[in-house]
Design a protein around this motif. Structure first.
Motif, mmCIF file in Angstrom:
data_model
loop_
_atom_site.group_PDB
_atom_site.id
_atom_site.type_symbol
_atom_site.label_atom_id
_atom_site.label_comp_id
_atom_site.label_asym_id
_atom_site.label_seq_id
_atom_site.Cartn_x
_atom_site.Cartn_y
_atom_site.Cartn_z
ATOM 1 N N ALA A 147 0.841 -1.199 0.000
ATOM 2 C CA ALA A 147 0.000 0.000 0.000
ATOM 3 C C ALA A 147 0.877 1.251 0.000
ATOM 4 O O ALA A 147 0.660 2.190 -0.768
ATOM 5 C CB ALA A 147 -0.936 -0.023 1.202
ATOM 6 N N LYS A 148 1.904 1.244 0.857
ATOM 7 C CA LYS A 148 2.818 2.401 0.918
ATOM 8 C C LYS A 148 3.583 2.568 -0.391
ATOM 9 O O LYS A 148 3.829 3.680 -0.859
ATOM 10 C CB LYS A 148 3.817 2.217 2.069
ATOM 11 N N MET A 149 3.948 1.434 -0.988
ATOM 12 C CA MET A 149 4.665 1.459 -2.266
ATOM 13 C C MET A 149 3.768 2.075 -3.342
ATOM 14 O O MET A 149 4.197 2.922 -4.129
ATOM 15 C CB MET A 149 5.001 -0.006 -2.613
ATOM 16 N N SER A 150 2.506 1.683 -3.343
ATOM 17 C CA SER A 150 1.549 2.221 -4.318
ATOM 18 C C SER A 150 1.397 3.721 -4.152
ATOM 19 O O SER A 150 1.406 4.475 -5.134
ATOM 20 C CB SER A 150 0.180 1.561 -4.136
ATOM 21 N N LEU A 151 1.277 4.146 -2.905
ATOM 22 C CA LEU A 151 1.149 5.581 -2.631
ATOM 23 C C LEU A 151 2.373 6.325 -3.165
ATOM 24 O O LEU A 151 2.244 7.375 -3.812
ATOM 25 C CB LEU A 151 0.983 5.807 -1.122
ATOM 26 N N SER A 152 3.540 5.762 -2.928
ATOM 27 C CA SER A 152 4.774 6.386 -3.391
ATOM 28 C C SER A 152 4.799 6.519 -4.922
ATOM 29 O O SER A 152 5.222 7.537 -5.465
ATOM 30 C CB SER A 152 5.957 5.554 -2.891
ATOM 31 N N HIS A 153 4.311 5.488 -5.608
ATOM 32 C CA HIS A 153 4.270 5.542 -7.087
ATOM 33 C C HIS A 153 3.296 6.617 -7.567
ATOM 34 O O HIS A 153 3.572 7.337 -8.522
ATOM 35 C CB HIS A 153 3.853 4.182 -7.658
ATOM 36 N N VAL A 154 2.166 6.690 -6.881
ATOM 37 C CA VAL A 154 1.153 7.677 -7.269
ATOM 38 C C VAL A 154 1.667 9.091 -6.977
ATOM 39 O O VAL A 154 1.487 10.013 -7.790
ATOM 40 C CB VAL A 154 -0.183 7.388 -6.549
ATOM 41 N N GLN A 155 2.339 9.246 -5.849
ATOM 42 C CA GLN A 155 2.925 10.556 -5.533
ATOM 43 C C GLN A 155 3.967 10.959 -6.575
ATOM 44 O O GLN A 155 4.149 12.143 -6.858
ATOM 45 C CB GLN A 155 3.555 10.535 -4.129
ATOM 46 N N ALA A 156 4.643 9.967 -7.155
ATOM 47 C CA ALA A 156 5.634 10.258 -8.205
ATOM 48 C C ALA A 156 4.962 10.605 -9.535
ATOM 49 O O ALA A 156 5.608 11.096 -10.451
ATOM 50 C CB ALA A 156 6.573 9.064 -8.381
ATOM 51 N N GLY A 157 3.663 10.310 -9.645
ATOM 52 C CA GLY A 157 2.937 10.671 -10.865
ATOM 53 C C GLY A 157 2.282 9.520 -11.610
ATOM 54 O O GLY A 157 1.705 9.722 -12.684
ATOM 55 N N LYS A 172 -7.633 -3.871 -1.139
ATOM 56 C CA LYS A 172 -8.305 -3.058 -0.120
ATOM 57 C C LYS A 172 -7.306 -2.159 0.604
ATOM 58 O O LYS A 172 -7.560 -0.966 0.798
ATOM 59 C CB LYS A 172 -9.022 -3.983 0.879
ATOM 60 N N ALA A 173 -6.170 -2.727 0.983
ATOM 61 C CA ALA A 173 -5.156 -1.935 1.690
ATOM 62 C C ALA A 173 -4.680 -0.769 0.822
ATOM 63 O O ALA A 173 -4.546 0.367 1.292
ATOM 64 C CB ALA A 173 -3.974 -2.824 2.083
ATOM 65 N N ILE A 174 -4.455 -1.043 -0.455
ATOM 66 C CA ILE A 174 -3.985 0.002 -1.377
ATOM 67 C C ILE A 174 -5.070 1.055 -1.581
ATOM 68 O O ILE A 174 -4.831 2.259 -1.466
ATOM 69 C CB ILE A 174 -3.573 -0.623 -2.736
#
Ligand code: FVT
Ligand code: MG
Length: 321
Positions: A147-157, A172-174
């Motif tokens: 989930a944190k990894m996904s957030l990081s990717h989305v924050q990168a664009g 669900k977690a993501i």
């Protein structure tokens, strides 16, 4: 004779008129392999004519894809060994290779739809998709990292994250974390029915990500199972996946059709590395007509119900369309 089926096959014009399935550049997601360094475009030994790119050359490649009409990419990174550990710490680095790759592509071609692979295997010292404890791949601690990894990717664009790990409950977690952080338009393409397939061999070569021990059968699906694929897929949709995926392609077209008939979200197929390399090898030997077999395979995947195909053949194919 009251009915002559051959009437509708007499020439290419009538065949074109009655054709039920056709391929367009919109059908493809292009997998891209990214490495650290400069001026690198290296061919993957077991994937003829497929390459790993350093960020400077990636820029050129995505511009070329865009000009060919290929507008979606799926990024994979080859992580240096010294950055791998059991928890996939490097996956969360906001200046990590994946995060920089996303920015590089968005800077080069802002409209390109960028999807990122979410799984720990490229970052794992064990080459597994999750955190390992006593030889077992832990589910719940792994999904929190994903989930944190996904957030990081989305924050990168990134526009979409594509979790390929097959942990339970990770969609669900993501989704919950993305909502909590107000990334309302970030999409999830879930690898919902990913099988423990022997066709992934060349890909593991490409990323140097083969499992260090055992196999992936405690989280990826048994190729013998069909009903389980429906269960997995319905669960992911309920947990917030926007699109679902079946992987690999050709050997699993029965699954694709069954899922297509069951769900009301777009269904993707990943035509995997082994499928690509088999044809390349046979064509090299002169045993198969490369282009004809490639188009037949891609058409079959679409006919089975795929709305989109992640394929290493994307560039070869669109040049023929
Ligand atoms: N998570 C991505 C893959 O496992 C790709 C497999 C392949 O192309 O063989
Ligand atoms: Mg699942």
């Amino acid at each position: 004779m009251l009915i002559r089926n051959r009437r509708l096959r007499t020439n290419e014009v009538i065949r074109g008129l009655v054709r039920e399935t056709s391929l367009t550049p919109n059908d493809f997601i292009v997998p891209l392999f990214v490495v650290e360094g400069k001026n690198i475009k290296e061919e993957i030994a077991s994937m003829p004519n497929y390459f790993r790119y350093s960020l400077d050359l990636l820029e050129k490649e995505v511009k070329e894809l865009w000009d060919l009409g290929l507008k979606s990419v799926l990024i994979f990174v080859k992580v240096p060994d010294n950055l791998k550990d059991n928890k996939g710490t490097e996956a969360l680095n906001k200046d990590g290779l994946m995060q920089r790759a996303v920015k590089t592509i968005k800077d080069a071609v802002p409209e390109m739809l960028v999807m990122t692979d979410v799984a720990l295997d490229p970052y794992s010292s064990y080459g597994h998709d999750g955190i390992v404890e006593n030889g077992y791949i832990l589910n719940d601690p792994t999904k929190e990292v994903l989930a944190k990894m996904s957030l990081s990717h989305v924050q990168a664009g990134a526009d979409f994250v594509a979790p390929s790990d097959m942990m339970d409950g990770r969609i669900k977690a993501i989704r919950e974390l993305l909502e909590q952080e107000k990334h309302f338009n970030a999409g999830i393409l879930s690898y919902s029915a990913k099988y423990a397939s022997a066709f992934y061999g060349p890909f593991r070569d490409a990323l140097d990500s083969a499992p260090g021990f055992g196999d992936k059968k405690t989280y990826q699906m048994d190729p013998a199972n069909r009903e389980e694929a429906i269960k997995e897929t319905l669960q992911d949709i309920e947990e917030g996946a926007d699109m679902v995926m079946v992987k690999p392609g050709l050997c699993y077209l029965d699954i694709v059709r069954e899922i297509k008939n069951t769900v009301n979200v777009p269904v993707a197929v990943y035509q995997v590395s082994g499928e690509y390399s088999m044809l390349k090898a046979a064509a090299e030997k002169g045993w198969l007509d490369h282009d004809a077999v490639m188009l037949e395979q891609l058409t079959a995947i679409k006919r089975a119900g795929a709305q989109m195909i992640a394929s290493y053949f994307a560039k070869d194919a669109v040049k023929l369309l």
